[in-house]
Enzyme design. Structure first.
Site, short mmCIF file in Angstrom:
data_model
loop_
_atom_site.label_atom_id
_atom_site.label_comp_id
_atom_site.label_asym_id
_atom_site.label_seq_id
_atom_site.Cartn_x
_atom_site.Cartn_y
_atom_site.Cartn_z
N SER A 1 58.81 138.77 -23.32
CA SER A 1 58.42 138.29 -22.00
C SER A 1 58.74 139.30 -20.91
O SER A 1 59.75 140.00 -20.99
CB SER A 1 59.10 136.97 -21.67
OG SER A 1 58.79 136.61 -20.34
N LYS B 1 59.40 131.21 -27.28
CA LYS B 1 58.58 131.93 -26.29
C LYS B 1 57.51 131.00 -25.71
O LYS B 1 57.22 131.03 -24.52
CB LYS B 1 57.93 133.16 -26.92
CG LYS B 1 56.92 133.91 -26.02
CD LYS B 1 57.59 134.49 -24.83
CE LYS B 1 56.71 135.26 -23.84
NZ LYS B 1 55.33 135.44 -24.02
N HIS C 1 59.18 128.73 -23.27
CA HIS C 1 59.48 129.56 -22.11
C HIS C 1 58.24 129.67 -21.20
O HIS C 1 58.32 129.51 -19.99
CB HIS C 1 59.94 130.96 -22.57
CG HIS C 1 59.85 132.01 -21.51
ND1 HIS C 1 58.65 132.61 -21.17
CD2 HIS C 1 60.78 132.56 -20.70
CE1 HIS C 1 58.85 133.47 -20.19
NE2 HIS C 1 60.14 133.47 -19.89
N ASN C 2 57.08 129.92 -21.81
CA ASN C 2 55.86 130.03 -21.00
C ASN C 2 55.49 128.70 -20.35
O ASN C 2 55.00 128.68 -19.23
CB ASN C 2 54.69 130.53 -21.87
CG ASN C 2 54.79 132.01 -22.17
OD1 ASN C 2 55.85 132.61 -21.99
ND2 ASN C 2 53.71 132.60 -22.63
N GLU D 1 57.63 128.40 -17.41
CA GLU D 1 57.11 129.33 -16.40
C GLU D 1 55.96 128.69 -15.61
O GLU D 1 55.94 128.71 -14.39
CB GLU D 1 56.66 130.61 -17.12
CG GLU D 1 55.93 131.63 -16.29
CD GLU D 1 55.47 132.80 -17.17
OE1 GLU D 1 56.21 133.22 -18.08
OE2 GLU D 1 54.34 133.29 -16.94
N ARG E 1 53.13 93.77 -28.78
CA ARG E 1 52.81 94.31 -30.11
C ARG E 1 53.19 93.32 -31.20
O ARG E 1 52.49 93.19 -32.20
CB ARG E 1 53.52 95.65 -30.34
CG ARG E 1 53.02 96.75 -29.40
CD ARG E 1 53.75 98.06 -29.61
NE ARG E 1 53.40 98.69 -30.87
CZ ARG E 1 54.27 99.02 -31.82
NH1 ARG E 1 55.57 98.79 -31.63
NH2 ARG E 1 53.88 99.58 -32.93
#
Ligand SMILES: *[C@@H]1O[C@H](CO)[C@@H](O)[C@H](O)[C@H]1NC(C)=O
Length: 461
Positions: free
Chosen positions: A136, A190, A193-194, A197, A425
């Site tokens: 990154s 990752k 993380h994105n 972001e 339910r």
């Protein structure tokens, strides 16, 4: 002719688009001789030229997969930076043909973690090791210090650990890299993380929307406010660049550039017109009571942004926690917060506090129940509710801030209305329910009991 042992490179990198070139130059600059390869030979020449211009860095161009692989010292480590999906499989096929047991392939692209797990299996037949490594920080990070998230073979990580530690961004508590875990964990981390972001960017844009359309702030005022916020608890790369964006004038006309940019993620064209027509709201913003106290609004928005950000990170961290439990990755959430402190787009002082929260309690159920963060949320909730309420009254959608507030309230409430859903339910599907006062699964003949009962009849009249 094969190079002699003395001239072999320490590592190789294949795939010389922007990220690949920059990462290769970074490795060479740190003093590790590196071989580079790309099918398109002009890419190799370009990279070699850059290495020469930057001061004779130890970077060596190779023009076919065999020479490339054989120019690296064993056990060989080869980073590949190509488009995710089929190109990765093709590159692995071309290179692995010349690799031996104990060598390693490191995929530095944004790959779906299950593809990495499949490839780990596939290359293991020949004893080849594999890492899926999140990288990154974009172009600048790759060249000057990215945040690195390597997952997969621990042995393969150990082989390149010294290189990664030097190449990664450096912050006061060390280089922004750590061994993430087994399998596709590096790619999964990752990916989350994105997601975090994009959550940050969304929340910042909502704060901007409220300040601009409810508070009536100009671009120069917005720039000042974001600069001021960047000196406090919100200090981060994204807040800093946002302050800069509001300063840039449009070179192609009057006014500021940000106002000329198409809101690409927004709803466009006929859909938008239909809603505006139906709602009779052609300018899109409903005017709220005049007499908005600008100073107070700005302070409220700052607090709403901070509290929403905590919730957003809490959700990201919990997503990592549950995947880690499912896959047995044993992720260290505090360490992840640490390696995001530098190099990457979400770098922020705030991450140090997240690191410390997980150090205090590695089993923390959610960041928002950490005593320090909980206190901050409680202190900010009045301001947060005012901002969300104001935005709703003004017809300005703030989905990020609203969803974060809903997440907080879900944690905060002692009891949620899911008891009624369970009853429904059980009534129509005999799904059974649990009780608050005794263990076991229960089923009730709701309809029969309701018909037989006279309780409540007429009591509303
Ligand atoms: C080489 O470069 C081309 C385009 O510049 C790219 O599509 C390709 O994936 C690169 N990588 C390798 C390993 O050849």
């Amino acid at each position: 002719m094969e190079a002699s042992a003395a001239t072999l490179s320490r590592i190789g990198l294949a795939g010389l688009a922007v990220m690949g070139q920059n990462l290769a130059l970074n490795v060479a600059e740190k003093g590790f001789p590196i071989s580079v390869y790309n099918r398109t030979t002009s890419k190799v020449d370009e990279t070699v030229d850059r290495a020469r211009q930057e001061g004779a860095l130890p970077l060596f161009g190779q023009y076919n997969p065999r020479d490339f692989v054989l120019s690296i010292q064993r056990p060989r480590s080869v980073i590949i930076l190509v488009k995710a999906g089929a190109p990765v499989d093709q590159t692995i096929a071309a290179l692995s043909e010349h690799m031996e047991s104990g060598d390693c392939i490191i995929d530095g692209g944004n790959e779906w973690y299950e593809n990495t797990e499949r490839r780990i299996q596939e290359v293991s037949n020949r004893g080849i090791l594999y890492l899926g490594m999140g990288v990154s920080g974009g172009e600048d990070g790759a060249r000057n210090g990215p945040s690195l998230m390597p997952g997969g073979s621990y042995e393969a990580y150990s082989n390149v650990k010294d290189i990664l530690m030097k190449v990664a961004a450096q912050v006061e508590d060390g280089p922004c890299v750590t061994y993430i875990g087994e399998g596709g964990s590096g790619n999964f981390v990752k990916m989350v993380h994105n997601g975090i972001e994009y959550g940050d960017m969304q929340l910042i844009s909502e704060a901007y929307d409220v300040l601009k359309h409810v508070g009536g702030l100009s671009n120069s005022e917005l720039s000042e406010i974001f600069s001021e916020w960047n000196r406090g608890e919100l200090e981060s790369f994204l807040i800093e660049i946002t302050a800069d964006i509001f300063k840039v004038k449009d070179e192609a006309g009057d006014g500021y550039l940000v106002d000329k940019i198409l809101d690409k993620t927004g709803m466009k064209g006929t859909g938008k017109w239909t809603v505006q027509q139906e709602a009779g709201l052609h300018d899109g913003v409903v005017s709220v009571k005049s007499g908005i106290d600008k100073k107070r609004l700005i302070d409220d928005v700052r607090q709403a942004l901070y509290a929403s950000k905590i919730c957003s990170y809490a959700q990201g961290m919990n997503l990592l926690r549950s995947k880690s439990d499912e896959k047995g990755w044993n992720l260290n959430l505090g360490e992840l917060a640490r390696i995001w402190k530098g190099g990457c787009i979400i770098r922020a002082v705030f991450l140090d506090r997240i690191k410390k929260a997980y150090q205090r309690n590695p089993k923390l159920a959610s960041l928002i129940v950490d005593p320090e963060f909980a206190k901050e949320m409680v202190q900010r909730q009045a301001a947060w509710r005012r901002v969300v309420g104001l935005a709703i009254s003004a017809g300005i959608s703030t989905p990020g801030m609203c969803a974060s507030l809903a997440y907080f309230d879900t944690y905060r409430r002692a009891r949620l209305p899911a008891n009624l859903v369970q009853a429904q339910r059980d009534l129509f599907g005999a799904h059974t329910y649990e009780r608050i006062d005794r263990p076991g699964a229960f089923h009730t003949e709701w309809t029969k009991l309701a018909r037989n009962s006279t309780a409540g009849v007429g009591s509303l009249h």
